[in-house]
Design a protein around this motif. Structure first.
Motif, PDB file in Angstrom:
ATOM      1  N   ALA A   1      -6.546  -5.265  18.291  1.00  0.00           N
ATOM      2  CA  ALA A   1      -7.880  -4.816  17.885  1.00  0.00           C
ATOM      3  C   ALA A   1      -7.821  -4.061  16.561  1.00  0.00           C
ATOM      4  CB  ALA A   1      -8.492  -3.939  18.967  1.00  0.00           C
ATOM      5  N   TYR A   2      -6.779  -3.244  16.385  1.00  0.00           N
ATOM      6  CA  TYR A   2      -6.641  -2.508  15.130  1.00  0.00           C
ATOM      7  C   TYR A   2      -6.417  -3.470  13.960  1.00  0.00           C
ATOM      8  CZ  TYR A   2      -5.011   0.670  11.546  1.00  0.00           C
ATOM      9  OH  TYR A   2      -4.874   1.356  10.374  1.00  0.00           O
ATOM     10  N   LEU A   3      -5.533  -4.441  14.135  1.00  0.00           N
ATOM     11  CA  LEU A   3      -5.254  -5.382  13.047  1.00  0.00           C
ATOM     12  C   LEU A   3      -6.462  -6.251  12.723  1.00  0.00           C
ATOM     13  CD1 LEU A   3      -1.601  -6.462  13.845  1.00  0.00           C
ATOM     14  CD2 LEU A   3      -2.409  -4.993  11.989  1.00  0.00           C
ATOM     15  N   GLN A   4      -7.211  -6.648  13.738  1.00  0.00           N
ATOM     16  CA  GLN A   4      -8.413  -7.445  13.473  1.00  0.00           C
ATOM     17  C   GLN A   4      -9.454  -6.630  12.718  1.00  0.00           C
ATOM     18  OE1 GLN A   4      -9.568  -8.915  17.327  1.00  0.00           O
ATOM     19  NE2 GLN A   4      -8.447 -10.832  17.030  1.00  0.00           N
ATOM     20  N   ALA A   5      -9.613  -5.351  13.111  1.00  0.00           N
ATOM     21  CA  ALA A   5     -10.574  -4.502  12.412  1.00  0.00           C
ATOM     22  C   ALA A   5     -10.092  -4.202  10.994  1.00  0.00           C
ATOM     23  CB  ALA A   5     -10.782  -3.206  13.195  1.00  0.00           C
ATOM     24  N   ALA A   6      -8.801  -4.031  10.815  1.00  0.00           N
ATOM     25  CA  ALA A   6      -8.256  -3.775   9.479  1.00  0.00           C
ATOM     26  C   ALA A   6      -8.443  -4.992   8.576  1.00  0.00           C
ATOM     27  CB  ALA A   6      -6.775  -3.410   9.580  1.00  0.00           C
ATOM     28  N   ASN A   7      -8.316  -6.191   9.110  1.00  0.00           N
ATOM     29  CA  ASN A   7      -8.508  -7.412   8.309  1.00  0.00           C
ATOM     30  C   ASN A   7      -9.949  -7.587   7.857  1.00  0.00           C
ATOM     31  OD1 ASN A   7      -5.851  -8.241   8.235  1.00  0.00           O
ATOM     32  ND2 ASN A   7      -6.030  -9.463  10.092  1.00  0.00           N
ATOM     33  N   ARG A   8     -10.893  -7.018   8.584  1.00  0.00           N
ATOM     34  CA  ARG A   8     -12.299  -7.098   8.180  1.00  0.00           C
ATOM     35  C   ARG A   8     -12.656  -6.040   7.137  1.00  0.00           C
ATOM     36  NH1 ARG A   8     -12.883  -8.121  13.829  1.00  0.00           N
ATOM     37  NH2 ARG A   8     -13.339  -5.931  14.187  1.00  0.00           N
ATOM     38  N   ALA A   9     -11.778  -5.063   6.930  1.00  0.00           N
ATOM     39  CA  ALA A   9     -12.051  -3.999   5.961  1.00  0.00           C
ATOM     40  C   ALA A   9     -11.848  -4.523   4.539  1.00  0.00           C
ATOM     41  CB  ALA A   9     -11.136  -2.805   6.227  1.00  0.00           C
ATOM     42  N   LYS A  10     -12.280  -3.717   3.558  1.00  0.00           N
ATOM     43  CA  LYS A  10     -12.155  -4.154   2.164  1.00  0.00           C
ATOM     44  C   LYS A  10     -10.727  -4.045   1.650  1.00  0.00           C
ATOM     45  CE  LYS A  10     -13.479   0.338   0.451  1.00  0.00           C
ATOM     46  NZ  LYS A  10     -14.461   1.141  -0.149  1.00  0.00           N
ATOM     47  N   ASN A  11      -9.875  -3.224   2.286  1.00  0.00           N
ATOM     48  CA  ASN A  11      -8.475  -3.080   1.861  1.00  0.00           C
ATOM     49  C   ASN A  11      -7.536  -3.189   3.070  1.00  0.00           C
ATOM     50  OD1 ASN A  11      -9.369  -0.738   2.979  1.00  0.00           O
ATOM     51  ND2 ASN A  11      -8.469   0.622   1.471  1.00  0.00           N
ATOM     52  N   PRO A  12      -7.336  -4.397   3.598  1.00  0.00           N
ATOM     53  CA  PRO A  12      -6.541  -4.546   4.820  1.00  0.00           C
ATOM     54  C   PRO A  12      -5.076  -4.154   4.645  1.00  0.00           C
ATOM     55  CG  PRO A  12      -7.172  -6.691   3.962  1.00  0.00           C
ATOM     56  CD  PRO A  12      -7.877  -5.665   3.148  1.00  0.00           C
ATOM     57  N   GLU A  13      -4.491  -4.402   3.479  1.00  0.00           N
ATOM     58  CA  GLU A  13      -3.083  -4.048   3.279  1.00  0.00           C
ATOM     59  C   GLU A  13      -2.900  -2.536   3.355  1.00  0.00           C
ATOM     60  OE1 GLU A  13      -4.828  -5.808   0.930  1.00  0.00           O
ATOM     61  OE2 GLU A  13      -4.150  -7.820   1.446  1.00  0.00           O
ATOM     62  N   GLN A  14      -3.858  -1.809   2.811  1.00  0.00           N
ATOM     63  CA  GLN A  14      -3.795  -0.354   2.825  1.00  0.00           C
ATOM     64  C   GLN A  14      -3.865   0.174   4.261  1.00  0.00           C
ATOM     65  OE1 GLN A  14      -3.494   1.157  -0.102  1.00  0.00           O
ATOM     66  NE2 GLN A  14      -3.566   3.282   0.553  1.00  0.00           N
ATOM     67  N   LEU A  15      -4.703  -0.437   5.088  1.00  0.00           N
ATOM     68  CA  LEU A  15      -4.851   0.021   6.473  1.00  0.00           C
ATOM     69  C   LEU A  15      -3.646  -0.353   7.336  1.00  0.00           C
ATOM     70  CD1 LEU A  15      -8.619  -0.662   7.202  1.00  0.00           C
ATOM     71  CD2 LEU A  15      -7.483   1.514   6.754  1.00  0.00           C
ATOM     72  N   GLU A  16      -2.885  -1.344   6.931  1.00  0.00           N
ATOM     73  CA  GLU A  16      -1.668  -1.669   7.674  1.00  0.00           C
ATOM     74  C   GLU A  16      -0.533  -0.713   7.335  1.00  0.00           C
ATOM     75  OE1 GLU A  16      -0.396  -5.702   7.755  1.00  0.00           O
ATOM     76  OE2 GLU A  16      -2.426  -6.465   8.016  1.00  0.00           O
ATOM     77  N   ILE A  17      -0.548  -0.173   6.135  1.00  0.00           N
ATOM     78  CA  ILE A  17       0.504   0.765   5.732  1.00  0.00           C
ATOM     79  C   ILE A  17       0.151   2.181   6.178  1.00  0.00           C
ATOM     80  CG2 ILE A  17       1.689   1.782   3.754  1.00  0.00           C
ATOM     81  CD1 ILE A  17       1.246  -0.928   2.332  1.00  0.00           C
ATOM     82  N   PHE A  18      -1.069   2.617   5.876  1.00  0.00           N
ATOM     83  CA  PHE A  18      -1.531   3.957   6.251  1.00  0.00           C
ATOM     84  C   PHE A  18      -2.553   3.799   7.373  1.00  0.00           C
ATOM     85  CE2 PHE A  18      -0.498   4.148   1.710  1.00  0.00           C
ATOM     86  CZ  PHE A  18       0.556   5.053   1.770  1.00  0.00           C
ATOM     87  N   ILE A  19      -2.214   4.302   8.545  1.00  0.00           N
ATOM     88  CA  ILE A  19      -3.060   4.131   9.727  1.00  0.00           C
ATOM     89  C   ILE A  19      -4.359   4.912   9.557  1.00  0.00           C
ATOM     90  CG2 ILE A  19      -3.188   4.456  12.234  1.00  0.00           C
ATOM     91  CD1 ILE A  19      -1.001   2.588  11.702  1.00  0.00           C
ATOM     92  N   ASP A  20      -5.467   4.223   9.772  1.00  0.00           N
ATOM     93  CA  ASP A  20      -6.781   4.863   9.784  1.00  0.00           C
ATOM     94  C   ASP A  20      -6.999   5.405  11.202  1.00  0.00           C
ATOM     95  OD1 ASP A  20      -9.372   5.665   9.397  1.00  0.00           O
ATOM     96  OD2 ASP A  20     -10.199   3.643   9.373  1.00  0.00           O
ATOM     97  N   LEU A  21      -6.918   6.729  11.351  1.00  0.00           N
ATOM     98  CA  LEU A  21      -6.930   7.331  12.684  1.00  0.00           C
ATOM     99  C   LEU A  21      -8.216   7.065  13.465  1.00  0.00           C
ATOM    100  CD1 LEU A  21      -4.965   8.774  14.427  1.00  0.00           C
ATOM    101  CD2 LEU A  21      -5.874  10.935  13.627  1.00  0.00           C
ATOM    102  N   PRO A  22      -9.407   7.213  12.883  1.00  0.00           N
ATOM    103  CA  PRO A  22     -10.618   6.887  13.664  1.00  0.00           C
ATOM    104  C   PRO A  22     -10.638   5.427  14.127  1.00  0.00           C
ATOM    105  CG  PRO A  22     -11.210   8.158  11.735  1.00  0.00           C
ATOM    106  CD  PRO A  22      -9.757   7.829  11.604  1.00  0.00           C
ATOM    107  N   LEU A  23     -10.191   4.533  13.275  1.00  0.00           N
ATOM    108  CA  LEU A  23     -10.132   3.119  13.656  1.00  0.00           C
ATOM    109  C   LEU A  23      -9.100   2.892  14.760  1.00  0.00           C
ATOM    110  CD1 LEU A  23     -11.074   0.230  13.146  1.00  0.00           C
ATOM    111  CD2 LEU A  23      -9.326   0.073  11.369  1.00  0.00           C
ATOM    112  N   ALA A  24      -7.964   3.564  14.674  1.00  0.00           N
ATOM    113  CA  ALA A  24      -6.922   3.430  15.702  1.00  0.00           C
ATOM    114  C   ALA A  24      -7.401   3.978  17.041  1.00  0.00           C
ATOM    115  CB  ALA A  24      -5.659   4.153  15.254  1.00  0.00           C
TER     116      ALA A  24
END
Length: 162
Positions: free
Chosen positions: A104-127
């Protein structure tokens, strides 16, 4: 395509119900631990302390032992099915929870405008949102399976030329 999903369970169910049931044979390899000479020998050679005596007392009154003198769990009777099904169910739920929250986190990160950034630095509210979503992962898995979102279509799969 849809008919296959419904036809297979119907065929399996009809075969399962149509077959003659087999008789349950008595377990002749396991004996009550209190009647096992190998178990009694292990019990007599164990040190005399509470941490050895108490388990041996419990084993001799409740469990079945094999020819090695050790307690065994017979799985040929349905009254012992919960001894295996409950730990398996807990393991299956926890493993699915971990996998679904990451998915679920990876799918939501892929829909964001900067998916590579969210895979490296965890977005805590999204997690945290992904973890709470994963609490109901069996329901979401069934829903996605029935709608076709869970599996890829055949034409989307890459087949390497040989």
């Amino acid at each position: 395509m849809r008919i296959r999903f419904f036809l297979l369970p119907i065929v399996i169910l009809s075969l399962w119900l149509g077959m003659a049931s087999t008789g349950l044979a008595a377990n002749t390899t396991l004996v009550p631990c209190k009647d096992s000479p190998e178990f009694q020998q292990r019990r007599s050679s164990a040190p005399d302390s509470y941490y050895y005596n108490r388990p041996f007392e419990t084993y001799s009154s409740e469990l079945l032992c094999g020819s090695d003198g050790l307690p065994h769990l017979p799985l040929d009777r349905l009254d012992r099915a919960a001894d295996v099904a409950i730990p398996f169910g807990i393991f299956f739920y926890v493993a699915g929870f971990i996998g679904w929250s990451g998915r679920a986190y990876l799918q939501a990160a892929n829909r964001a405008k900067n998916p590579e950034q969210l895979e490296i630095f965890i977005d805590l509210p999204l997690a945290i949102r992904s973890v709470f979503q994963a609490l109901l992962w069996p329901i979401f898995a069934v829903k996605e399976f029935l709608s076709g979102e869970l599996t890829a279509k055949d034409e989307d799969l890459y087949i390497s030329p040989r």
